[in-house]
Design an enzyme around this catalytic site. Structure first.
Site, PDB file in Angstrom:
ATOM      1  N   GLY A 184       0.827  -1.200   0.000  1.00 52.56           N
ATOM      2  CA  GLY A 184       0.000   0.000   0.000  1.00 52.56           C
ATOM      3  C   GLY A 184       0.862   1.251   0.000  1.00 52.56           C
ATOM      4  CB  CYS A 193       5.242  -4.500   0.378  1.00 53.75           C
ATOM      5  SG  CYS A 193       6.297  -3.073   0.062  1.00 53.75           S
ATOM      6  CE1 TYR A 194       1.358   1.283   5.159  1.00 53.81           C
ATOM      7  CE2 TYR A 194      -0.498  -0.232   5.339  1.00 53.81           C
ATOM      8  CZ  TYR A 194       0.127   0.947   5.706  1.00 53.81           C
ATOM      9  OH  TYR A 194      -0.458   1.784   6.622  1.00 53.81           O
ATOM     10  CG  HIS A 252       5.710  -6.262  -4.111  1.00 54.43           C
ATOM     11  ND1 HIS A 252       4.438  -5.958  -3.703  1.00 54.43           N
ATOM     12  CD2 HIS A 252       6.469  -5.193  -3.792  1.00 54.43           C
ATOM     13  CE1 HIS A 252       4.403  -4.750  -3.176  1.00 54.43           C
ATOM     14  NE2 HIS A 252       5.627  -4.265  -3.211  1.00 54.43           N
ATOM     15  CD  GLU A 308       2.601  -8.865  -4.750  1.00 58.21           C
ATOM     16  OE1 GLU A 308       3.345  -9.625  -4.079  1.00 58.21           O
ATOM     17  OE2 GLU A 308       2.393  -7.686  -4.450  1.00 58.21           O
ATOM     18  CB  SER A 337     -19.678  -7.886 -27.545  1.00 55.85           C
ATOM     19  OG  SER A 337     -18.734  -8.721 -26.901  1.00 55.85           O
ATOM     20  N   GLY A 338     -20.030 -11.037 -28.686  1.00 55.83           N
ATOM     21  CA  GLY A 338     -19.284 -12.060 -29.385  1.00 55.83           C
ATOM     22  C   GLY A 338     -17.904 -12.244 -28.785  1.00 55.83           C
ATOM     23  N   GLY A 339     -17.480 -11.318 -27.948  1.00 59.11           N
ATOM     24  CA  GLY A 339     -16.205 -11.442 -27.256  1.00 59.11           C
ATOM     25  C   GLY A 339     -16.283 -12.523 -26.184  1.00 59.11           C
ATOM     26  CB  VAL A 340     -13.605 -14.156 -24.176  1.00 59.77           C
ATOM     27  CG1 VAL A 340     -13.525 -15.309 -23.200  1.00 59.77           C
ATOM     28  CG2 VAL A 340     -12.697 -14.400 -25.367  1.00 59.77           C
ATOM     29  CG  ASP A 341     -14.656 -10.782 -20.834  1.00 58.65           C
ATOM     30  OD1 ASP A 341     -13.973 -11.832 -20.802  1.00 58.65           O
ATOM     31  OD2 ASP A 341     -14.168  -9.646 -20.755  1.00 58.65           O
ATOM     32  CB  SER A 342     -20.542 -10.527 -23.718  1.00 53.88           C
ATOM     33  OG  SER A 342     -20.265 -10.777 -25.062  1.00 53.88           O
ATOM     34  CB  SER A 343     -19.217 -15.702 -25.480  1.00 51.21           C
ATOM     35  OG  SER A 343     -19.029 -14.863 -26.578  1.00 51.21           O
ATOM     36  CE  LYS A 402     -10.415 -11.721 -22.057  1.00 51.96           C
ATOM     37  NZ  LYS A 402     -11.478 -10.734 -22.315  1.00 51.96           N
TER      38      LYS A 402
HETATM   39  N1  GLN Z   1       4.404   2.677   1.389  1.00 56.67           N
HETATM   40  C1  GLN Z   1       5.293   1.682   1.914  1.00 56.67           C
HETATM   41  C2  GLN Z   1       6.732   2.005   1.543  1.00 56.67           C
HETATM   42  O1  GLN Z   1       6.991   2.926   0.844  1.00 56.67           O
HETATM   43  C3  GLN Z   1       4.915   0.326   1.351  1.00 56.67           C
HETATM   44  C4  GLN Z   1       5.131   0.217  -0.136  1.00 56.67           C
HETATM   45  C5  GLN Z   1       4.479  -0.994  -0.733  1.00 56.67           C
HETATM   46  O2  GLN Z   1       3.650  -1.653  -0.126  1.00 56.67           O
HETATM   47  N2  GLN Z   1       4.818  -1.285  -1.984  1.00 56.67           N
HETATM   48  O3  GLN Z   1       7.630   1.330   1.999  1.00 56.67           O
END
Ligand code: GLN
Length: 514
Positions: free
Chosen positions: A55, A82-83, A169, A171, A223-229, A370
Site C-alpha cells: 500500500g 510489503c506494506y 512482492h 506476486e 458482443s461475441g467477445g469472450v466475456d459476454s459469451s 481473464k
Molecule cells: N508505502 C510503503 C513504503 O513505501 C509500502 C510500499 C508498498 O507496499 N509497496 O515502503
C-alpha cells in the site's frame, strides 16, 4: 461455509489483484476485501489464511491504513506483503522507519531455507522490491528469514503464531520464485488442499443465479467477445428460456465474425439463448462518416451500440435482470480495488443503457480474471476458437482504421487481417503470440503493379507479446512469414500496395493504433 478461502486484505497497493490471481493459481479460492472491512466479517468467513497487501501509506503516520492487532491473534496464518509486512511489525511492537536507501526493482535476496515460506526456494534469488520505508526493528517473537544488502528484514516469521512478513512482492513475476513462496504459504503453512476448480465455480454459480432469477426475465448484450459469451452461456445454463441475448453487428467485426457468432449462439447452435442479431452495419457507417478523431469515433460507436440495444430491448419489454460480462480487472481498473462494491459504469458494450427497464444487474464473472473466464468457457463447452479469442476492442475495427471509417476501408482491413491470421496460424505461431492484427493506416503511397502506377493504402501489421497487456514487446516474427503475408495481402486485397510491420513496444506505443 466449508469451502477453503484465503482472504486478501487490500491496503491500496498496485499489485493487489495479482496477489489474488497467484493464490488462485495455487487452486485456492480467495477474495479481496478492503482493510476497512470489520474483523467480525472476516472471522465469519472462516478463512484458512489471510494476506495483507502492499500500500502507498507509511504505517507510522497519522491516518495511515491500519488493522486491529486482534487480526494477528485469531489463530489464522497471516502473511504480510510489503506494506502489510511493515504494518504487521508496527502493530505488534516493532519499528518501521523511512529507509536511507529506497529499494526499487529487481534485488538479490538471501533466504533462509529452514523457513516454511522458503521450502525449495533457491537460497540466493531475485525479488522485486518497491518501498521507501523499512522494518528497522522486527516485532518481538519474530525471526528474520531473509535479507538484502540494504534491507535487514526482507522476511521474518513467528511460527508459533503463524505470522509471516515479506518486504518484497512475491506476486510480481519479476520475483523469480514468488509463486513458489505464495504456494508455500497457502498450501503449506495454511494447509489448503487446493480444490478450487472452475467446474465447482460453474456449478455453484449456476445454482446461485437460478435461485436469484427465479421466474424473472433476463436480457444480455452479446458482443461475441469472450466475456459476454461466457456470461451469456452461464445464464443460459441457469435459466434457459428466460434469457434473451441481443447481438449487435456494428459492421466493425473481423471478417466473417458476425456469422461465426451467429453459428455458435444462434438458433442453429447448441445454446438456448433466444438469440437476436441486429444488422446495424450501415447505421454505424453513416454515423462515422467524416469523423477522424479517435476518441470521437469511440464515443460514437459506444453510444450507437447502446441506442441499437435499447431499441431491441424495448421490443422485448420490461425485464428483471440485465447481464453484464464485467470481469475482475474491469472492477479493479475502475479504481475500486477491494474497497468498494460500486458497479462499473461501462464495460465492453460501451455503457449502461438508460432506457432499458430492468431491476438489477447480474455480473456472473465479476470475481474472475481473464484466464479464469476462459477456463469457465471451456467448462461450459464453448468452442476453443471462441474461448481463446484475442482481446478485441469494443469499437472493433473502427479503431484499427486510422482516420475516417468507410465500408470500403472495413472490407480492406478485414481481408488483410484474415490473411495475416491465417498465415500466423499456418506457421503455428497463433498460440505463441499474445495479440496480433492488421490495421489500415491512413497513408496512401505510390507503387507500381503490372507496369502501372498505383496510389493506394498501406496496411500495418502488429504482433505483440505481453504477460499482462500493461506492457508489451513487438514479436520477432520470422521473416519468411512476414514476406508471405505481405505478398498475399498485396496480391489479394484491392487498394493496398504497401505492408509495414510495427516494431514499437508498449510503452511508448499502445497495442492498438487508436
Ligand atoms: N508505502 C510503503 C513504503 O513505501 C509500502 C510500499 C508498498 O507496499 N509497496 O515502503
Amino acid at each position: 461455509m466449508d469451502k477453503e478461502l484465503v482472504v486478501v486484505i487490500d491496503f491500496g497497493g498496485q499489485y493487489n489483484q495479482l496477489v489474488a490471481r497467484r493464490v488462485r493459481e495455487c487452486n485456492v479460492y480467495c477474495e479481496i476485501y478492503s482493510y476497512k472491512t470489520e474483523l467480525e466479517k472476516i472471522k465469519a468467513m472462516n478463512p484458512k489464511g489471510i494476506i495483507l497487501t502492499g500500500g502507498p501509506n507509511s504505517c507510522y503516520e497519522e491516518g495511515a491504513a491500519t488493522c486491529s492487532p486482534e487480526l494477528f491473534g485469531l489463530g489464522i496464518p497471516v502473511l504480510g506483503l510489503c506494506y502489510g509486512a511493515q504494518l504487521m511489525s508496527f502493530v505488534l511492537g516493532g519499528k518501521v522507519a523511512r529507509a536511507e536507501v529506497r529499494e526499487y526493482g529487481k534485488i538479490e535476496v538471501d533466504v533462509d531455507n529452514s523457513s516454511a515460506l522458503f521450502t525449495d526456494v533457491a537460497p540466493h534469488t531475485i525479488c522485486w522490491m518497491s518501498h521507501n520505508d523499512y522494518i528497522a526493528v522486527m516485532a518481538p517473537g519474530f525471526r528474520v528469514v531473509a535479507k538484502t544488502d540494504n534491507c535487514p528484514v526482507a522476511a521474518a516469521e513467528c511460527v508459533e503464531k503463524g505470522l509471516y512478513a515479506i518486504q518484497f512482492h512475491p506476486e510480481v513475476l519479476h520475483t523469480v520464485e514468488g509463486s513458489k513462496i505464495l504456494y508455500n504459504f497457502v498450501r503449506g503453512i495454511c494447509g489448503c488442499g487446493g480444490d478450487w476448480r472452475m467446474d465447482s465455480f460453474v456449478e455453484e454459480n449456476v445454482a446461485a443465479i437460478r435461485e436469484k432469477v427465479g421466474n424473472g426475465k433476463v436480457l444480455c448484450a452479446l458482443s461475441g467477445g469472450v466475456d459476454s459469451s461466457v456470461a451469456a452461456v452461464m445464464l443460459s445454463k441457469a435459466v434457459g428460456e428466460q434469457l434473451t441475448c441481443v447481438f449487435v453487428d456494428h459492421g466493425l467485426l473481423r471478417k466473417n465474425e458476425g456469422d461465426e457468432v451467429e453459428a455458435v449462439f444462434g438458433p442453429q447452435g447448441n445454446y438456448q439463448l433466444n438469440f437476436i442479431r441486429v444488422n446495424a452495419q450501415q447505421r454505424f457507417y453513416d454515423k462515422l462518416a467524416g469523423v477522424t478523431e479517435p476518441e470521437q469515433k469511440r464515443k460514437i460507436i459506444g453510444e450507437e451500440f447502446i441506442r441499437v440495444f435499447e431499441e431491441e430491448a424495448k421490443k422485448i419489454g420490461a425485464v428483471d435482470f440485465l447481464v453484464q460480462g464485467t470481469i475482475y480487472p474491469d472492477v479493479v481498473e475502475s479504481g475500486l480495488g477491494g474497497e468498494s462494491a460500486v458497479i462499473k459504469s461501462h464495460h465492453n458494450v460501451g455503457g449502461l443503457p438508460d432506457y432499458v427497464d430492468f431491476k438489477e444487474i447480474i455480473e456472473p464473472l465479476r470475481n474472475l480474471f481473464k484466464d479464469e473466464v476462459r477456463k469457465v468457457g471451456l467448462e461450459l463447452g464453448i468452442p476453443e476458437h471462441l474461448v481463446f479469442r484475442q482481446p478485441f476492442p469494443g469499437p472493433g475495427l473502427g479503431i484499427r482504421i486510422i482516420g475516417e471509417v468507410t465500408a470500403e476501408k472495413v472490407r480492406i482491413v478485414q481481408d488483410a487481417d484474415a490473411i495475416y491470421r491465417e498465415e500466423i496460424a499456418k506457421a503455428g505461431l497463433d498460440r505463441g503470440i499474445n495479440q496480433y492484427f492488421a490495421a489500415l493506416t491512413n497513408m496512401r503511397s505510390v507503387g507500381v503493379m503490372g507496369d502501372e502506377r498505383t496510389y493506394d493504402y498501406a496496411v500495418a501489421l502488429r504482433a505483440v507479446n505481453t504477460v499482462d497487456f500493461m506492457t508489451a514487446e513487438a514479436a520477432e516474427l520470422p521473416w519468411d512469414v512476414l514476406k508471405k503475408v505481405t505478398s498475399r495481402i498485396i496480391n489479394e486485397v484491392g487498394h493496398v500496395n504497401r505492408v509495414v510491420y510495427d516494431c514499437t513496444s508498449k510503452p511508448p506505443g499502445t497495442i492498438e493504433f487508436e
